[in-house]
Design a protein around this motif. Structure first.
Motif, short mmCIF file in Angstrom:
data_model
loop_
_atom_site.label_atom_id
_atom_site.label_comp_id
_atom_site.label_asym_id
_atom_site.label_seq_id
_atom_site.Cartn_x
_atom_site.Cartn_y
_atom_site.Cartn_z
N ASP A 1 0.82 -1.22 0.00
CA ASP A 1 0.00 0.00 0.00
C ASP A 1 0.85 1.27 0.00
O ASP A 1 0.47 2.28 -0.60
N TYR A 2 2.00 1.24 0.69
CA TYR A 2 2.90 2.40 0.68
C TYR A 2 3.44 2.64 -0.72
O TYR A 2 3.49 3.78 -1.18
N LEU A 3 3.82 1.58 -1.41
CA LEU A 3 4.31 1.73 -2.79
C LEU A 3 3.22 2.31 -3.68
O LEU A 3 3.49 3.19 -4.50
N LYS A 4 1.99 1.84 -3.49
CA LYS A 4 0.87 2.38 -4.27
C LYS A 4 0.66 3.86 -3.97
O LYS A 4 0.38 4.64 -4.88
N ALA A 5 0.80 4.26 -2.71
CA ALA A 5 0.64 5.67 -2.33
C ALA A 5 1.72 6.53 -2.99
O ALA A 5 1.43 7.64 -3.47
N LEU A 6 2.95 6.03 -3.04
CA LEU A 6 4.03 6.77 -3.71
C LEU A 6 3.69 7.03 -5.17
O LEU A 6 3.87 8.14 -5.67
N VAL A 7 3.19 6.00 -5.83
CA VAL A 7 2.90 6.10 -7.26
C VAL A 7 1.64 6.93 -7.52
O VAL A 7 1.58 7.71 -8.47
N THR A 8 0.65 6.79 -6.65
CA THR A 8 -0.61 7.50 -6.83
C THR A 8 -0.50 8.99 -6.51
O THR A 8 -1.14 9.82 -7.14
N HIS A 9 0.33 9.33 -5.50
CA HIS A 9 0.47 10.72 -5.05
C HIS A 9 1.94 11.14 -5.02
O HIS A 9 2.45 11.54 -3.97
N PRO A 10 2.63 11.09 -6.15
CA PRO A 10 4.07 11.37 -6.13
C PRO A 10 4.42 12.77 -5.63
O PRO A 10 5.41 12.95 -4.92
N ASP A 11 3.61 13.76 -5.99
CA ASP A 11 3.91 15.14 -5.59
C ASP A 11 3.94 15.30 -4.07
O ASP A 11 4.71 16.10 -3.55
N GLU A 12 3.11 14.53 -3.37
CA GLU A 12 3.08 14.60 -1.91
C GLU A 12 4.44 14.22 -1.32
O GLU A 12 4.91 14.83 -0.37
N TYR A 13 5.09 13.23 -1.90
CA TYR A 13 6.38 12.76 -1.39
C TYR A 13 7.54 13.57 -1.93
O TYR A 13 8.60 13.63 -1.31
N ILE A 14 7.35 14.20 -3.07
CA ILE A 14 8.40 15.05 -3.62
C ILE A 14 8.39 16.40 -2.90
O ILE A 14 9.44 16.92 -2.53
N GLU A 15 7.21 16.94 -2.65
CA GLU A 15 7.10 18.23 -1.96
C GLU A 15 7.36 18.11 -0.46
O GLU A 15 7.75 19.07 0.19
N HIS A 16 7.13 16.94 0.11
CA HIS A 16 7.31 16.70 1.55
C HIS A 16 8.19 15.46 1.73
O HIS A 16 7.70 14.39 2.12
N PRO A 17 9.48 15.58 1.45
CA PRO A 17 10.36 14.40 1.45
C PRO A 17 10.48 13.69 2.79
O PRO A 17 10.83 12.52 2.83
N ALA A 18 10.17 14.37 3.87
CA ALA A 18 10.25 13.72 5.18
C ALA A 18 9.20 12.62 5.32
O ALA A 18 9.28 11.80 6.22
N ARG A 19 8.23 12.58 4.40
CA ARG A 19 7.22 11.52 4.42
C ARG A 19 7.73 10.22 3.80
O ARG A 19 7.06 9.19 3.90
#
Length: 127
Positions: free
Chosen positions: A90-108
């Motif tokens: 599910d974490y991998l799916k979240a990365l792919v589904t919402h990439p901007d969230e992890y790029i803009e907030h790398p601490a996530r």
């Protein structure tokens, strides 16, 4: 979301992680810690175990190596293991589904598995 083969999902998720590392390198606390950790992490090899519900029951495994500021997939049967990363599908799916969230907030990004190698990477984060 449609079903994705695990190889494709893992590669796309890894791309998001690497994009976040590249974009945020040297920026803020995260980027500064990461840049300082680069020499320590260079050549670090990780076994990634992907699970659905139970971390003790992985259904897929990959090898990664940290090279020149990014993670690269190591061909099966090659390389060693310096650390292990158990990651939920599910974490991998979240990365792919919402990439901007992890790029803009790398601490996530889930990089806690590197903490034993680089204690400076254990920053307090609330996703």
């Amino acid at each position: 979301m449609t079903h994705q083969p695990i190889d494709q999902l893992f590669r796309e998720a890894l791309d998001v992680v690497n994009r976040s590392l590249r974009v945020n390198r040297g920026k803020g606390i995260y980027g500064t810690a990461l840049a300082a950790a680069d020499p320590i992490l260079e050549g670090h090899q990780t076994r990634v175990l992907i699970y659905e519900d139970d971390p003790s029951a992985p259904f897929a495994a990959y090898g990664l190596q940290y090279r020149e500021g990014r993670f690269e997939i190591v061909p099966r049967g090659q390389g060693g293991v310096d650390s292990e990363w158990k990651v939920a599908n599910d974490y991998l799916k979240a990365l792919v589904t919402h990439p901007d969230e992890y790029i803009e907030h790398p601490a996530r990004l889930d990089l806690d598995w590197l903490a034993s190698r680089v204690p400076a990477l254990t920053w307090p984060v609330t996703p």
